[in-house]
Design a protein around this motif. Structure first.
Motif, PDB file in Angstrom:
ATOM      1  N   PRO A 153       0.891  24.580  31.655  1.00 52.06           N
ATOM      2  CA  PRO A 153       1.012  25.092  30.283  1.00 52.06           C
ATOM      3  C   PRO A 153       2.349  24.767  29.604  1.00 52.06           C
ATOM      4  O   PRO A 153       2.356  24.433  28.412  1.00 52.06           O
ATOM      5  N   GLU A 154       3.449  24.837  30.314  1.00 54.84           N
ATOM      6  CA  GLU A 154       4.740  24.528  29.693  1.00 54.84           C
ATOM      7  C   GLU A 154       4.851  23.056  29.321  1.00 54.84           C
ATOM      8  O   GLU A 154       5.328  22.708  28.241  1.00 54.84           O
ATOM      9  N   ARG A 155       4.412  22.184  30.214  1.00 55.26           N
ATOM     10  CA  ARG A 155       4.470  20.748  29.922  1.00 55.26           C
ATOM     11  C   ARG A 155       3.445  20.378  28.847  1.00 55.26           C
ATOM     12  O   ARG A 155       3.710  19.505  28.014  1.00 55.26           O
ATOM     13  N   LEU A 156       2.275  21.044  28.870  1.00 55.64           N
ATOM     14  CA  LEU A 156       1.275  20.805  27.818  1.00 55.64           C
ATOM     15  C   LEU A 156       1.855  21.169  26.461  1.00 55.64           C
ATOM     16  O   LEU A 156       1.729  20.417  25.496  1.00 55.64           O
ATOM     17  N   ARG A 157       2.538  22.315  26.380  1.00 55.92           N
ATOM     18  CA  ARG A 157       3.155  22.730  25.124  1.00 55.92           C
ATOM     19  C   ARG A 157       4.174  21.694  24.647  1.00 55.92           C
ATOM     20  O   ARG A 157       4.213  21.320  23.469  1.00 55.92           O
ATOM     21  N   ALA A 158       4.996  21.217  25.579  1.00 52.33           N
ATOM     22  CA  ALA A 158       6.003  20.207  25.219  1.00 52.33           C
ATOM     23  C   ALA A 158       5.327  18.934  24.692  1.00 52.33           C
ATOM     24  O   ALA A 158       5.793  18.339  23.711  1.00 52.33           O
ATOM     25  N   GLU A 159       4.251  18.527  25.317  1.00 58.13           N
ATOM     26  CA  GLU A 159       3.527  17.329  24.864  1.00 58.13           C
ATOM     27  C   GLU A 159       2.894  17.560  23.496  1.00 58.13           C
ATOM     28  O   GLU A 159       2.906  16.669  22.637  1.00 58.13           O
ATOM     29  N   LEU A 160       2.340  18.760  23.267  1.00 60.62           N
ATOM     30  CA  LEU A 160       1.740  19.051  21.960  1.00 60.62           C
ATOM     31  C   LEU A 160       2.802  19.086  20.860  1.00 60.62           C
ATOM     32  O   LEU A 160       2.535  18.675  19.722  1.00 60.62           O
ATOM     33  N   VAL A 161       4.004  19.534  21.199  1.00 63.56           N
ATOM     34  CA  VAL A 161       5.108  19.478  20.234  1.00 63.56           C
ATOM     35  C   VAL A 161       5.412  18.015  19.899  1.00 63.56           C
ATOM     36  O   VAL A 161       5.659  17.675  18.740  1.00 63.56           O
ATOM     37  N   GLN A 162       5.362  17.150  20.891  1.00 61.33           N
ATOM     38  CA  GLN A 162       5.583  15.720  20.629  1.00 61.33           C
ATOM     39  C   GLN A 162       4.484  15.167  19.730  1.00 61.33           C
ATOM     40  O   GLN A 162       4.761  14.370  18.820  1.00 61.33           O
ATOM     41  N   VAL A 163       3.233  15.576  19.954  1.00 54.26           N
ATOM     42  CA  VAL A 163       2.131  15.149  19.086  1.00 54.26           C
ATOM     43  C   VAL A 163       2.408  15.594  17.649  1.00 54.26           C
ATOM     44  O   VAL A 163       2.284  14.803  16.704  1.00 54.26           O
ATOM     45  N   ALA A 164       2.789  16.858  17.479  1.00 53.54           N
ATOM     46  CA  ALA A 164       3.076  17.384  16.144  1.00 53.54           C
ATOM     47  C   ALA A 164       4.247  16.640  15.502  1.00 53.54           C
ATOM     48  O   ALA A 164       4.229  16.358  14.293  1.00 53.54           O
ATOM     49  N   SER A 165       5.251  16.298  16.293  1.00 56.45           N
ATOM     50  CA  SER A 165       6.418  15.575  15.765  1.00 56.45           C
ATOM     51  C   SER A 165       6.032  14.185  15.294  1.00 56.45           C
ATOM     52  O   SER A 165       6.520  13.715  14.256  1.00 56.45           O
ATOM     53  N   VAL A 166       5.160  13.516  16.040  1.00 56.69           N
ATOM     54  CA  VAL A 166       4.688  12.194  15.613  1.00 56.69           C
ATOM     55  C   VAL A 166       3.892  12.335  14.318  1.00 56.69           C
ATOM     56  O   VAL A 166       4.063  11.538  13.381  1.00 56.69           O
ATOM     57  N   CYS A 167       3.053  13.356  14.227  1.00 53.92           N
ATOM     58  CA  CYS A 167       2.298  13.590  12.988  1.00 53.92           C
ATOM     59  C   CYS A 167       3.258  13.825  11.825  1.00 53.92           C
ATOM     60  O   CYS A 167       3.047  13.289  10.732  1.00 53.92           O
ATOM     61  N   ALA A 168       4.307  14.608  12.050  1.00 53.23           N
ATOM     62  CA  ALA A 168       5.299  14.868  10.990  1.00 53.23           C
ATOM     63  C   ALA A 168       5.972  13.568  10.561  1.00 53.23           C
ATOM     64  O   ALA A 168       6.174  13.330   9.362  1.00 53.23           O
ATOM     65  N   ALA A 169       6.332  12.729  11.521  1.00 53.76           N
ATOM     66  CA  ALA A 169       6.984  11.455  11.195  1.00 53.76           C
ATOM     67  C   ALA A 169       6.038  10.534  10.428  1.00 53.76           C
ATOM     68  O   ALA A 169       6.442   9.875   9.456  1.00 53.76           O
ATOM     69  N   TRP A 170       4.778  10.503  10.839  1.00 53.22           N
ATOM     70  CA  TRP A 170       3.790   9.657  10.174  1.00 53.22           C
ATOM     71  C   TRP A 170       3.569  10.139   8.740  1.00 53.22           C
ATOM     72  O   TRP A 170       3.540   9.351   7.795  1.00 53.22           O
ATOM     73  N   ILE A 171       3.439  11.456   8.558  1.00 52.77           N
ATOM     74  CA  ILE A 171       3.255  12.012   7.217  1.00 52.77           C
ATOM     75  C   ILE A 171       4.475  11.729   6.350  1.00 52.77           C
ATOM     76  O   ILE A 171       4.343  11.357   5.176  1.00 52.77           O
ATOM     77  N   HIS A 172       5.670  11.859   6.922  1.00 57.43           N
ATOM     78  CA  HIS A 172       6.889  11.526   6.167  1.00 57.43           C
ATOM     79  C   HIS A 172       6.848  10.067   5.729  1.00 57.43           C
ATOM     80  O   HIS A 172       7.181   9.744   4.580  1.00 57.43           O
ATOM     81  N   ASP A 173       6.444   9.190   6.627  1.00 55.14           N
ATOM     82  CA  ASP A 173       6.349   7.773   6.294  1.00 55.14           C
ATOM     83  C   ASP A 173       5.361   7.572   5.142  1.00 55.14           C
ATOM     84  O   ASP A 173       5.660   6.859   4.175  1.00 55.14           O
ATOM     85  N   LEU A 174       4.195   8.226   5.215  1.00 53.79           N
ATOM     86  CA  LEU A 174       3.216   8.122   4.129  1.00 53.79           C
ATOM     87  C   LEU A 174       3.792   8.625   2.807  1.00 53.79           C
ATOM     88  O   LEU A 174       3.618   7.995   1.758  1.00 53.79           O
ATOM     89  N   ASP A 175       4.465   9.768   2.869  1.00 57.89           N
ATOM     90  CA  ASP A 175       4.996  10.401   1.659  1.00 57.89           C
ATOM     91  C   ASP A 175       6.133   9.627   1.017  1.00 57.89           C
ATOM     92  O   ASP A 175       6.397   9.796  -0.174  1.00 57.89           O
TER      93      ASP A 175
END
Length: 161
Positions: free
Chosen positions: A133-155
């Protein structure tokens, strides 16, 4: 859905409350019309600085992303309520997908052809292959961070003519 404020919701404000108490102690207050103007000014400025340092995201454009995610999360809560479900991840079954995604991303990088798809696919499958669960959470944070970076790039892209 109505949200009731609990005491633990307010614990994040403890440092702000201490700052306000200090400002009240340190700011002279004059009695009469406008006598609290100095205190009001100090509280306003210091609270804004505290919020800027402790609450708002520091990464440019992340505040908009967080607000968009929060709005979507509120819509989900309204529609389905607070949900509890199993993770559905699997170390053994999804490790092959994660390894393939990593190789694909590395191959694209070697050709200077990495896309957001490559990066997000790799992070997604790394998360899906995690069972701790702790490592899964860390990986999901990385997924969210990539989504944030991609959205920033789009914007921030120049409009296509």
């Amino acid at each position: 859905m109505v949200h009731t404020l609990r005491d633990d919701d307010l614990t994040v404000l403890t440092p702000l409350a201490a700052l306000i108490a200090q400002i009240v102690r340190d700011t002279p207050i004059r009695m009469g019309p406008g006598g609290t103007d100095d205190l009001t000014a100090q509280l306003t400025v210091r609270t804004c600085v505290w919020i800027g340092k402790n609450v708002l995201p520091r990464t440019r454009s992340l505040a908009a992303f967080v607000n968009d995610v929060d709005a979507e999360r509120q819509a989900q809560l309204t529609k389905w309520g607070d949900q509890r479900r199993p993770d559905g991840t699997s170390g053994h079954n999804f490790r092959r997908e994660a390894d393939a995604a990593r190789r694909s991303c590395q191959a694209a990088a070697s050709r200077d052809a990495v896309t957001w798809f490559h990066i997000l696919r790799e992070e997604f499958w790394e998360a899906m292959s995690e069972t701790d669960p702790e490592r899964l959470r860390a990986e999901l944070v990385q997924v969210a961070s990539v989504c944030a970076a991609w959205i920033h790039d789009l914007d921030t892209r120049a409009p296509v003519s």
